[in-house]
Scaffold this motif. Structure first.
Motif, PDB file in Angstrom:
ATOM      1  N   MET A   1      -8.510 -17.765 -18.342  1.00 45.01           N
ATOM      2  CA  MET A   1      -8.118 -16.821 -19.382  1.00 45.01           C
ATOM      3  C   MET A   1      -7.019 -17.420 -20.273  1.00 45.01           C
ATOM      4  O   MET A   1      -6.061 -18.016 -19.780  1.00 45.01           O
ATOM      5  CB  MET A   1      -7.601 -15.528 -18.751  1.00 45.01           C
ATOM      6  CG  MET A   1      -8.649 -14.759 -17.967  1.00 45.01           C
ATOM      7  SD  MET A   1     -10.066 -14.231 -18.985  1.00 45.01           S
ATOM      8  CE  MET A   1      -9.251 -13.156 -20.174  1.00 45.01           C
ATOM      9  N   VAL A   3      -4.288 -16.603 -23.437  1.00 45.20           N
ATOM     10  CA  VAL A   3      -3.613 -15.591 -24.250  1.00 45.20           C
ATOM     11  C   VAL A   3      -3.098 -16.251 -25.527  1.00 45.20           C
ATOM     12  O   VAL A   3      -2.566 -17.360 -25.482  1.00 45.20           O
ATOM     13  CB  VAL A   3      -2.441 -14.948 -23.471  1.00 45.20           C
ATOM     14  CG1 VAL A   3      -1.502 -14.211 -24.417  1.00 45.20           C
ATOM     15  CG2 VAL A   3      -2.965 -13.992 -22.405  1.00 45.20           C
ATOM     16  N   THR A  28      -7.553 -13.374 -24.855  1.00 42.67           N
ATOM     17  CA  THR A  28      -6.826 -12.138 -25.163  1.00 42.67           C
ATOM     18  C   THR A  28      -5.819 -12.442 -26.264  1.00 42.67           C
ATOM     19  O   THR A  28      -4.985 -13.345 -26.114  1.00 42.67           O
ATOM     20  CB  THR A  28      -6.077 -11.600 -23.929  1.00 42.67           C
ATOM     21  OG1 THR A  28      -7.026 -11.260 -22.915  1.00 42.67           O
ATOM     22  CG2 THR A  28      -5.264 -10.358 -24.291  1.00 42.67           C
ATOM     23  N   SER A 111      -4.011   0.904 -28.992  1.00 40.86           N
ATOM     24  CA  SER A 111      -4.843  -0.026 -28.214  1.00 40.86           C
ATOM     25  C   SER A 111      -6.301   0.402 -28.232  1.00 40.86           C
ATOM     26  O   SER A 111      -7.202  -0.421 -28.434  1.00 40.86           O
ATOM     27  CB  SER A 111      -4.421  -0.046 -26.740  1.00 40.86           C
ATOM     28  OG  SER A 111      -3.111  -0.443 -26.580  1.00 40.86           O
ATOM     29  N   ASP A 115      -9.391  -1.558 -29.998  1.00 42.77           N
ATOM     30  CA  ASP A 115     -10.557  -1.979 -29.226  1.00 42.77           C
ATOM     31  C   ASP A 115     -11.836  -1.410 -29.839  1.00 42.77           C
ATOM     32  O   ASP A 115     -12.868  -2.100 -29.881  1.00 42.77           O
ATOM     33  CB  ASP A 115     -10.415  -1.512 -27.774  1.00 42.77           C
ATOM     34  CG  ASP A 115     -11.298  -2.325 -26.849  1.00 42.77           C
ATOM     35  OD1 ASP A 115     -11.254  -3.574 -26.931  1.00 42.77           O
ATOM     36  OD2 ASP A 115     -12.073  -1.735 -26.073  1.00 42.77           O
ATOM     37  N   ARG A 126     -10.562  -9.924 -26.412  1.00 42.33           N
ATOM     38  CA  ARG A 126      -9.708  -8.738 -26.382  1.00 42.33           C
ATOM     39  C   ARG A 126      -8.622  -8.887 -27.423  1.00 42.33           C
ATOM     40  O   ARG A 126      -8.007  -9.950 -27.542  1.00 42.33           O
ATOM     41  CB  ARG A 126      -9.017  -8.605 -25.008  1.00 42.33           C
ATOM     42  CG  ARG A 126      -9.896  -7.964 -23.958  1.00 42.33           C
ATOM     43  CD  ARG A 126      -9.045  -7.269 -22.898  1.00 42.33           C
ATOM     44  NE  ARG A 126      -8.079  -8.157 -22.269  1.00 42.33           N
ATOM     45  CZ  ARG A 126      -7.141  -7.756 -21.422  1.00 42.33           C
ATOM     46  NH1 ARG A 126      -7.019  -6.479 -21.113  1.00 42.33           N
ATOM     47  NH2 ARG A 126      -6.306  -8.626 -20.877  1.00 42.33           N
ATOM     48  N   LEU A 128      -5.175  -6.989 -28.307  1.00 42.30           N
ATOM     49  CA  LEU A 128      -4.210  -5.977 -27.883  1.00 42.30           C
ATOM     50  C   LEU A 128      -3.073  -5.901 -28.885  1.00 42.30           C
ATOM     51  O   LEU A 128      -2.459  -6.930 -29.201  1.00 42.30           O
ATOM     52  CB  LEU A 128      -3.614  -6.331 -26.508  1.00 42.30           C
ATOM     53  CG  LEU A 128      -4.593  -6.564 -25.358  1.00 42.30           C
ATOM     54  CD1 LEU A 128      -3.819  -6.946 -24.090  1.00 42.30           C
ATOM     55  CD2 LEU A 128      -5.433  -5.326 -25.112  1.00 42.30           C
ATOM     56  N   GLY A 177      -2.160  -3.788 -20.489  1.00 41.63           N
ATOM     57  CA  GLY A 177      -2.879  -5.063 -20.399  1.00 41.63           C
ATOM     58  C   GLY A 177      -2.081  -6.254 -20.881  1.00 41.63           C
ATOM     59  O   GLY A 177      -2.396  -7.400 -20.544  1.00 41.63           O
ATOM     60  N   ALA A 181      -2.093  -9.693 -18.854  1.00 46.91           N
ATOM     61  CA  ALA A 181      -2.776 -10.816 -19.508  1.00 46.91           C
ATOM     62  C   ALA A 181      -1.893 -12.054 -19.490  1.00 46.91           C
ATOM     63  O   ALA A 181      -2.363 -13.165 -19.210  1.00 46.91           O
ATOM     64  CB  ALA A 181      -3.154 -10.438 -20.939  1.00 46.91           C
TER      65      ALA A 181
END
Lengths: 310, 310
Positions: A1, A3, A28, A111, A115, A126, A128, A177, A181
């Motif tokens: 993952m 970020v 993310t 959020s 989304d 994603r 955020l 999240g 994340a």
């Protein structure tokens, strides 16, 4: 993952590179919402929208914001009704703000609305917002405290910057999240965005700075300052106003608490030693994002600096 | 002072005649707001807007509603976000709804907002919504209760009409100025609008029916039913559904409590006797509003029927 901490145009362009080298499901984005503001009673989230539009392929690439080939008939009529017109909102762009405001008024969080827009635009990563609570970046100037968009757009960044204030930040919480994340990320990339009013705003949300400090994944930043000036925007005036050196060194100082590697442009190679003296390893590369290839190459360099094989 | 009770397209066209023969400063319009509805969280007042746009000379004359040469980019994008698209709102038209909603959210009343729009559009007459409280006309059909706009636009008036319900009317009050305007009027003209879902809605606001009954000025109505059918809209289906005769006679029955003169079209001259038998004097004239001249002539006839010299 992975970020990515992102502001507006610079962050969105960097993300256009990241999505070329990492599957969207593994990304993310934590987006600055300090620029958010109501216009005509509609909630506008400039940085979130720039990211969404850019990744959905509908952004007005020349401006870096707004939707391609948009018209301005609604604003023209709003102006006829005596409304201000300094913040350009196209007709298609306004649909985003109408839709967002409608869902917020129905009780959805920022959020959830973000989304929803992300899904409707067909994106798999994603996105955020940094917080569901309102945070409003303000610039202290000799003329008084200006909302960031007023300073940037209405005043065209002409005022001297005396201070930057993140109104609401101390009472805000990271959006659901966000901390997880960061905690679970294999790498955290700080996009070449304004270190004060884009990334600095994200860092002002209580808990995010500490989460970056404690993150197990490496934190990699790309300097938005190249050759002593920002690629776009007023980062130089803002950094100078806060007494920061307008250079990759000044940017490094903003992030040094939690930064693992600083990526700087070839033009700034001579700064390497001074940055390394701050205890931060440096990667020198071409950071100018001219096209899809240079965007992907920069993303690849950042991920490799984080120790990931891609 | 002249008062005109008005619905949408028919009322607006009649008003285009009235403003040719009476100075705007002497005209008060009482507008139906039973069709009002939120779309995408924005407050739309269809009949008020048709009147404002028509008198400001910006109406889409072919449709009778909306703004001339409008575009539909906002709606197209809203549809992309999963929103319904059965009620067409152009980009310029949306500015009205955004502006209205913004002022309402700031605490202004519908009367104040309507007056603001009226001023911005350069009009000198008064336009009063019938009430500042929400009233929502619903049509009872075999498929269930439908909001009037759903029945009219989404269902294209296809359902059988079993009943008409003015949700909220019993608790509503006339907007400030409505009762006084009726009381002080030298003449009260009921535009050739739908007697049930346009004028009937106005009459359903407690106090307005009685004020018309007690008015010292004469009350003159123009039948919107000509030759057994409405000029525009579903008045025939609605009148039939309520057991009313679809004719100038049926219209007269709706208003007979307070009506002083009924104006009917030349095509309906044979109905004169039957209407007079209801105790209502009749004026027969050309009521088809084809152009500016016929609109002005109809307004002049109505004012003369009220005993005014113009």
């Amino acid at each position: 993952m992975i970020v990515v901490l992102s502001g507006g145009v610079g962050g969105a362009r960097f993300l256009q590179g990241v999505v070329q080298v990492v599957p969207q499901q593994q990304i993310t984005v934590i987006s600055n919402t300090g620029d958010d503001r109501e216009f005509y009673g509609l909630h506008v989230s400039p940085d979130v929208d720039i990211v969404l539009y850019s990744l959905a392929g509908i952004v007005d690439a020349a401006n870096g914001w707004g939707i391609r080939d948009d018209t301005y008939n609604t604003m023209q009529q709003l102006t006829r009704y005596g409304n201000e017109d300094w913040f350009l909102l196209g007709d298609r762009d306004l649909a985003t703000h109408i839709h967002r405001t409608n869902l917020l008024r129905q009780g959805k969080t920022l959020s959830e609305v973000t989304d929803n827009l992300r899904i409707q635009l067909g994106l798999d990563l994603r996105v955020l917002p940094m917080s569901d609570q309102p945070i409003a970046t303000h610039i202290q100037t000799p003329a008084g405290l200006l909302h960031f968009e007023e300073y940037l757009v209405k005043h065209r960044s002409a005022d001297d910057v005396q201070d930057v204030v993140f109104v609401g930040a101390s009472k805000a919480k990271p959006a659901p999240g966000v901390l997880d994340a960061i905690k679970q990320a294999d790498a955290i990339l700080i996009a070449p965005s304004n270190p004060i009013v884009s990334v600095g705003t994200i860092l002002a949300v209580p808990g995010i700075h500490d989460a970056l400090h404690e993150a197990s994944g490496m934190v990699i930043a790309i300097s938005p300052i190249v050759g002593g000036a920002p690629i776009k925007g007023p980062a130089d005036k803002i950094m100078r106003g806060l007494g920061l050196e307008v250079s990759a060194i000044g940017v490094t100082r903003c992030y040094r608490d939690f930064l693992d590697v600083m990526i700087i442009d070839e033009q700034d190679a001579h700064l390497t030693r001074e940055i390394e003296d701050l205890g931060i390893p440096v990667v020198v590369t071409d950071t100018i994002m001219r096209d899809d290839e240079t965007k992907a190459a920069l993303a690849r360099t950042a991920l490799q600096a984080a120790g990931l094989t891609i």
